[in-house]
Scaffold this motif. Structure first.
Motif, mmCIF file in Angstrom:
data_model
loop_
_atom_site.group_PDB
_atom_site.id
_atom_site.type_symbol
_atom_site.label_atom_id
_atom_site.label_comp_id
_atom_site.label_asym_id
_atom_site.label_seq_id
_atom_site.Cartn_x
_atom_site.Cartn_y
_atom_site.Cartn_z
ATOM 1 N N MET A 1 0.843 -1.192 0.000
ATOM 2 C CA MET A 1 0.000 0.000 0.000
ATOM 3 C C MET A 1 0.883 1.250 0.000
ATOM 4 O O MET A 1 1.852 1.337 0.747
ATOM 5 N N ASN A 5 -2.517 6.231 -0.542
ATOM 6 C CA ASN A 5 -3.839 5.628 -0.395
ATOM 7 C C ASN A 5 -4.043 4.916 0.933
ATOM 8 O O ASN A 5 -4.994 4.152 1.089
ATOM 9 N N ARG A 6 -3.168 5.136 1.895
ATOM 10 C CA ARG A 6 -3.406 4.602 3.239
ATOM 11 C C ARG A 6 -4.494 5.421 3.922
ATOM 12 O O ARG A 6 -4.456 6.647 3.909
ATOM 13 N N THR A 233 0.041 8.809 8.544
ATOM 14 C CA THR A 233 -1.356 8.353 8.519
ATOM 15 C C THR A 233 -1.814 7.742 9.840
ATOM 16 O O THR A 233 -2.997 7.442 9.984
ATOM 17 N N ASN A 260 -11.178 10.748 5.985
ATOM 18 C CA ASN A 260 -11.253 9.489 5.261
ATOM 19 C C ASN A 260 -12.512 9.394 4.394
ATOM 20 O O ASN A 260 -12.565 8.578 3.481
#
Length: 261
Positions: A1, A5-6, A233, A260
């Motif tokens: 990942m 895009n975490r 993140t 998110n």
């Protein structure tokens, strides 16, 4: 990942000091109900602030209990002191808690620093450099023992390494960690991440494989977006006993949910 895009995750460091265990267990459950992603404790034998001889509980025994008393959150130490347990034993403890929790353990580890723990419990304190050398020796031994255990862990247990030492610690992060945890303001974090990226480049590892984590205080509107822009993140709020005020944690959870989507 990749870093981009975490999802943002929120952790709680539930510091096992100045409180009865019933209160600690209840707070861990409350944090899970609030929607936190990870509940951490820490690996010390005495309180780090407040009454230096106040109430305190041991880290890994507590993690085994949390594995049964929680059901969704990941759990772990922020962080285990490498000096206090043989690496092979620590690997076996981690594998066992991994199974008890149905695969929710994060293996957080660092080189150790709190001299009172060492003196009172009979461990050799040595030097900061020596403790980091010991950590560098222990990490491959932990990895080797995890590969030999029967039954195997339920998953590849994520390894979190805490610390900001630029020459040794961040090099160990680049080589062994799935998560890096640090402290400091935006400028400090930016510098540490730049150095971590270089250590990754030196060994040919994609730095995006490493989740970036920081301890946070205050209001998320003050620093959350700036830290997230750096690729961080995982944001962890620390709370101490006896009352464990989760009002700050609620703010960070709301901020996570707003970002998110």
């Amino acid at each position: 990942m990749t870093t981009a895009n975490r999802p943002i995750r929120i952790g709680l460091q539930l510091q096992p000091q100045h409180a009865d265990y019933a209160t600690i267990r209840r707070t861990a459950s409350e944090a899970e109900e609030l929607g936190v992603d990870i509940v951490f404790n820490w690996d010390h034998f005495y309180p780090l602030y407040g009454d230096p001889d106040g109430k305190h509980f041991e880290c890994w025994t507590m993690l085994g209990a949390w594995a049964e008393s929680t059901s969704r959150v990941e759990i772990g130490a922020l962080v285990t002191c490498n000096s206090y347990r043989n690496p092979e034993l620590l690997a076996d403890m981690a594998r066992t808690v991994d199974h008890i929790s149905d695969g929710r353990l994060i293996l957080g580890i660092g080189s150790g620093w709190f001299e009172k723990d060492y003196a009172e419990y009979g461990y050799e304190f040595g030097t900061a450099g020596g403790r980091l050398n010991d950590l560098a020796e222990s990490l491959p031994r932990i990895e080797s023992r995890l590969a030999k255990l029967n039954p195997q862990p339920t998953r590849r247990i994520p390894v979190l390494i805490g610390g900001g030492g630029e020459k040794k610690t961040l090099r160990l992060v680049a080589r062994h960690a799935d998560i890096w945890h640090g402290f400091g303001d935006v400028e400090v974090a930016e510098r540490k991440l730049r150095i971590l990226d270089q250590h990754c480049a030196d060994i040919g590892r994609d730095p995006a494989e490493i989740e970036r984590s920081v301890g946070v205080q205050g209001d998320p509107e003050e620093s959350g977006d700036k830290l997230h822009d750096l690729g961080i993140t995982l944001f962890t709020v620390g709370v101490g006993g006896p009352d464990y005020d989760l009002s700050g944690l609620r703010k960070w959870i709301a901020w996570r949910d707003s970002r998110n989507g």
